[in-house]
Enzyme design. Sequence first.
Site, PDB file in Angstrom:
ATOM      1  N   ASP A 235     -16.153 -31.289  21.009  1.00  0.00           N
ATOM      2  CA  ASP A 235     -15.340 -32.369  21.565  1.00  0.00           C
ATOM      3  C   ASP A 235     -16.250 -33.284  22.393  1.00  0.00           C
ATOM      4  OD1 ASP A 235     -13.207 -33.878  22.921  1.00  0.00           O
ATOM      5  OD2 ASP A 235     -11.862 -32.375  22.099  1.00  0.00           O
ATOM      6  N   HIS A 258     -17.970 -35.644  20.318  1.00  0.00           N
ATOM      7  CA  HIS A 258     -17.193 -36.887  20.357  1.00  0.00           C
ATOM      8  C   HIS A 258     -17.779 -37.932  21.301  1.00  0.00           C
ATOM      9  CE1 HIS A 258     -13.375 -34.557  18.845  1.00  0.00           C
ATOM     10  NE2 HIS A 258     -14.396 -34.504  18.007  1.00  0.00           N
TER      11      HIS A 258
END
Length: 405
Positions: A235, A258
């Site tokens: 993430d 991310h």
Amino acid sequence: MAVFRNHFLPVCVLILSLSTLLTSTVSTSSTQKPSRATTVTVSDFGARGDGKTDDTQAFVNAWKKACSTSGAVLLVPKGKTYLLKAIRFQGPCKSPLTIQIFGALEASENRSDYKDKRHWLTFDAVNNLSVDGGTTGNIDGNGKIWWQNSCKINPSKPCTKAPTALTFYNSKNVKVTNLRVRNAQQIQVSFEKCANVIASNVAVTAPEDSPNTDGIHITNTQNIQVINSIIGTGDDCISIESGSQNVQIKDITCGPGHGISIGSLGDDNTRAYVSGVTVDGAKLSGTDNGVRIKTYQGGSGTASNIKFQNIQMNNVKNPIIIDQNYCDKSKPCKKQKSAVQVRNVVYRNIKGTSASGMAIKFDCSKSYPCKGIVLQNVNLQGGKATCSNAQVMGQGSVSPHCTNT
Ligand SMILES: *[C@@H]1O[C@H](CO)[C@@H](O)[C@H](O)[C@H]1NC(C)=O
Ligand SMILES: *[C@@H]1O[C@H](CO)[C@@H](O)[C@H](O)[C@H]1NC(C)=O
């Protein structure tokens, strides 16, 4: 920004001199005043370190001793693996404390061992804390069992919370250095409600498809530096959430993951404030986003005085993005007028390549347009720029240019 620096510098000096003091007292003789550091070793409290025996109680007892002893160093010896259930290292402690994690900590795989399902290792209200991983320390969240049961991996499962591997909560003057953290159950390292933090030489890893494994999460925290760290995870590389101020991110390598995110902010109609964030020196490779600000519709408050500079992007899907229509819910988010105001964001010296055909995307709120966005010396190849409801000013050379500002 001059005010920002002047304010921050004494904090760094304070923390650095604190750790110097601690390190030097360890090695000096007992004649040295005021007090010699006492090393408290987890093995003296029965920790086996064989990777099979539950060493939780030994750690709890060693912590109690170290926390109540003046100038203690809590040592986790190297060359051993300590299996641990959830532990709350509760402060306040008697004096500044150092914990040397030179061995490996491994999380229990039994999900019943996490009472609140939110935390594995937590330092709570511990001021003047230094955590040092030396050259060998390792914290392994053993997260596979949690990932398999995540609704993001298996949609037939209910969406539930999973523990953060390492949490610093409600603590002031915290230094974390030379630490390797991997495979967290969910968030890897979190600073919540902390002040005056330096995290340096931290290495965080988890598979690209591990759900919600943010590398370093910062929320409600003031005066924090994250420097010289390498993060590859499933993430956000670093996520910065509401209540955070004076956040300095310097010399960071991200990927996979991310990217570096401010937000998400304004979820469930909440009021959010983030200000004074600088990302200076970052290399992102193969990430979904580069530098991102993400807010939900329906929120309020501001995200302001943000600077992203000296950043290299290699094959990043959305190198520069402000997304005010962010939605990470099982159902689509409904349209709402209210929004977190995004103001004064500078992008300077940002170079590299897009992996998606999109280089710059400002998708701002119609009712609260993004204000004071500056692009200066930005060169991103392989993608276009789309800018909705954003006041964008270009300086120096900027490529690509917005098509619809
Ligand atoms: C932490 O440091 C501050 C500033 O030096 C000091 O006032 C405070 O008493 C210290 N607390 C502990 C527990 O060491
Ligand atoms: C997990 O922990 C619970 C509660 O402590 C225990 O009853 C259960 O047997 C454990 N499961 C495994 C697989 O060890």
